[in-house]
Design a protein around this motif. Structure first.
Motif, short mmCIF file in Angstrom:
data_model
loop_
_atom_site.label_atom_id
_atom_site.label_comp_id
_atom_site.label_asym_id
_atom_site.label_seq_id
_atom_site.Cartn_x
_atom_site.Cartn_y
_atom_site.Cartn_z
N GLU A 36 13.42 48.17 35.35
CA GLU A 36 13.17 49.60 35.14
C GLU A 36 11.69 50.19 34.92
O GLU A 36 11.45 51.02 36.41
CB GLU A 36 15.12 50.08 34.83
CG GLU A 36 15.99 51.18 35.09
CD GLU A 36 16.94 50.78 34.08
OE1 GLU A 36 17.97 51.27 34.67
OE2 GLU A 36 16.55 51.36 33.12
N GLU A 83 10.26 49.36 38.81
CA GLU A 83 11.02 49.90 40.10
C GLU A 83 10.63 51.38 40.00
O GLU A 83 10.05 51.77 41.05
CB GLU A 83 12.88 49.68 39.52
CG GLU A 83 13.11 48.34 40.05
CD GLU A 83 14.58 48.54 39.91
OE1 GLU A 83 14.92 47.64 39.98
OE2 GLU A 83 15.15 49.43 39.08
N THR A 101 10.80 52.14 43.81
CA THR A 101 11.89 51.94 43.98
C THR A 101 13.40 52.20 43.37
O THR A 101 14.34 51.43 43.34
CB THR A 101 11.78 49.84 44.20
OG1 THR A 101 11.48 49.60 43.71
CG2 THR A 101 10.55 50.06 45.20
N ILE A 102 13.23 52.42 42.25
CA ILE A 102 14.14 52.46 41.42
C ILE A 102 15.53 53.37 42.19
O ILE A 102 15.37 54.22 42.59
CB ILE A 102 14.23 53.88 40.32
CG1 ILE A 102 15.21 53.75 39.28
CG2 ILE A 102 13.43 55.25 40.32
CD1 ILE A 102 15.51 53.04 38.24
#
Length: 185
Positions: free
Chosen positions: A99, A102, A107-108
């Motif tokens: 995470e 991300e 891009t989470i």
């Protein structure tokens, strides 16, 4: 031509006010991170930075969201020190290693965190001139004008430490963050 290298100061190399702040940091964190120690060359700047940074974003964002912002901005500013520090702090706040990557990449999957980190990174990359589409996405997630100002304050606070490390290149005293390219490959 001189090749002046900035060293992390010892407590004896800073003034009494900075030494007192170092003692407080040691009590709170267990250590004085190299970057904070280096900022301590100017005790007024360290005091003001810690006050500003400690409050930036608090009225609008959770601690976890603030770490997400700091990861996105540190990625935008390519600050290896702050990526290392905020990856560690992000994990302590509850993010997984993946995470944190991300969040840095924008891009989470979480739409709220995605809007927050994309706008934060965009503000940093564009020197404060945010793209309207990203502002619209931010507001669509329920954030208001107060949150926008708090976001800019948080971006500003972490940009300061990004710039301090970029200029001084003091040793990184946190586990290094993974490179995004290595993960994407």
């Amino acid at each position: 031509m001189s090749d002046h290298k900035i060293q992390v100061p010892t407590p004896e190399q800073v003034d009494a006010k900075a030494q007192t702040i170092f003692d407080q940091l040691k009590k709170q964190l267990g250590v004085v991170p190299n970057l904070y120690a280096t900022i301590g060359y100017s005790s007024d700047t360290l005091e003001n930075f810690l006050g500003f940074s400690g409050k930036a974003g608090k009225g609008s964002f959770t601690g976890k969201e603030i770490e997400a912002i700091k990861l996105a901005v540190s990625e935008a500013n390519a600050c290896q020190y702050c990526l290392a520090a905020h990856t560690a702090l992000g994990k302590m706040a509850g993010f997984t290693e993946n995470e944190t990557l991300e969040l840095r990449a924008g891009t989470i999957a979480d739409a709220r965190l995605q809007a927050l980190t994309r706008l934060a990174g965009n503000i940093a990359r564009n020197h404060g001139k945010a793209d309207q589409e990203l502002k619209d996405q931010f507001f669509a997630q329920g954030f208001d004008e107060k949150a926008l100002i708090d976001l800019i304050a948080t971006v500003t606070a972490v940009t300061f430490t990004n710039y301090v490390h970029g200029t001084t290149q003091v040793p990184i005293d946190f586990p290094r963050a993974k490179a995004l390219e290595a993960v994407a490959a």
